[in-house]
Design a protein around this motif. Structure first.
Motif, short mmCIF file in Angstrom:
data_model
loop_
_atom_site.label_atom_id
_atom_site.label_comp_id
_atom_site.label_asym_id
_atom_site.label_seq_id
_atom_site.Cartn_x
_atom_site.Cartn_y
_atom_site.Cartn_z
N ILE A 35 61.78 50.50 19.51
CA ILE A 35 61.73 51.96 19.66
C ILE A 35 60.39 52.49 19.18
O ILE A 35 59.80 53.37 19.81
N SER A 36 59.88 51.94 18.10
CA SER A 36 58.58 52.36 17.59
C SER A 36 57.48 52.12 18.62
O SER A 36 56.61 52.97 18.83
N PHE A 58 65.91 57.21 22.97
CA PHE A 58 65.86 55.76 22.83
C PHE A 58 67.16 55.21 22.25
O PHE A 58 67.70 55.75 21.28
N GLU A 71 64.18 63.06 18.50
CA GLU A 71 63.87 62.48 17.19
C GLU A 71 64.90 61.44 16.76
O GLU A 71 64.56 60.36 16.32
N TRP A 122 57.96 51.94 21.91
CA TRP A 122 58.20 52.88 23.01
C TRP A 122 57.71 54.28 22.66
O TRP A 122 57.24 55.00 23.55
N ARG A 123 57.81 54.68 21.41
CA ARG A 123 57.32 56.01 21.03
C ARG A 123 55.81 56.14 21.32
O ARG A 123 55.37 57.19 21.78
N ASN A 124 55.07 55.09 21.05
CA ASN A 124 53.63 55.12 21.36
C ASN A 124 53.38 55.25 22.86
O ASN A 124 52.51 55.99 23.30
N THR A 125 54.14 54.50 23.63
CA THR A 125 53.99 54.56 25.08
C THR A 125 54.36 55.95 25.60
O THR A 125 53.64 56.53 26.42
N ALA A 126 55.47 56.49 25.12
CA ALA A 126 55.92 57.82 25.55
C ALA A 126 54.88 58.89 25.20
O ALA A 126 54.64 59.81 25.99
N ALA A 127 54.25 58.74 24.05
CA ALA A 127 53.21 59.70 23.66
C ALA A 127 52.06 59.70 24.65
O ALA A 127 51.49 60.75 24.96
N GLU A 147 60.10 63.60 22.91
CA GLU A 147 61.06 62.58 22.45
C GLU A 147 62.16 63.19 21.61
O GLU A 147 61.91 64.09 20.81
N VAL A 159 67.47 58.50 17.05
CA VAL A 159 67.58 57.35 17.95
C VAL A 159 68.95 56.72 17.82
O VAL A 159 69.67 56.93 16.84
#
Length: 179
Positions: free
Chosen positions: A125-126, A113, A141, A128-133, A139, A143
């Motif tokens: 970014i936070s 990201f 780590e 997007w991390r949920n979406t990527a999960a 990911e 950024v």
């Protein structure tokens, strides 16, 4: 290995194109097996997803030719760098829609990201991390965070000292996850 650097802003007057092109320039200068390509979301006129079936359940059988083109493009990559602005403490709707329009194409592929905004894009970014999960995307780590306050002056992006090293570190980690 093929890695897309996805420019996720489509708005007129965006700064993201300068940031994405700068990151891509660094990526293009790297040696190794990774092949990088800048993918600009503005080049894809994606419809707003409102289908009766989740894209994850469509097996890449999309009725809209624009979505099929987007699917083929994204499916051709092994990993991604999301270059994302932060809008109202979240992600831009066109970029989120572009991700939500597909399913299997993202599944299990690594992502890094690069956020930008007045707060460096960290809240985006936070999100997007949920979406990527949800797509089980490994990911990176670390950024990349770019400040519109200190790194954009008179409409021009000038990266802060050390940012090139940060980009290379993130791309190193992404390539390791993608290999």
């Amino acid at each position: 290995m093929r890695i897309a650097i996805i420019l996720g802003s489509t708005r007129e007057g965006r700064f993201g194109d300068q940031i994405a092109k700068w990151v891509d320039g660094i990526a293009q200068g790297r040696s190794g097996e990774a092949v990088y390509e800048l993918v600009d979301l503005v080049d894809f006129e994606l419809p707003f997803f409102n289908g009766p079936v989740s894209p994850k359940g469509m097996n890449k059988e999309y009725s809209d030719p624009r979505v099929r083109e987007w699917s083929a493009k994204i499916d051709s990559f092994d990993g991604f760098v999301f270059v994302t602005p932060e809008y109202n403490y979240s992600v831009p709707a066109p970029f989120k829609n572009a991700v939500d329009t597909l399913g299997e194409e993202w599944q299990g592929k690594p992502v890094a990201f690069a956020g930008y905004g007045y707060g460096g894009g960290l809240k985006a970014i936070s999100v997007w991390r949920n979406t990527a999960a949800g797509f089980k995307m490994p990911e990176v780590e670390q950024v990349l965070s770019f400040s519109l306050v200190s790194e954009v002056q008179d409409g021009a992006f000038t990266p802060a000292e050390g940012q090139e090293d940060n980009v290379n570190a993130v791309l190193d980690a992404l390539e390791q996850l993608t290999a």
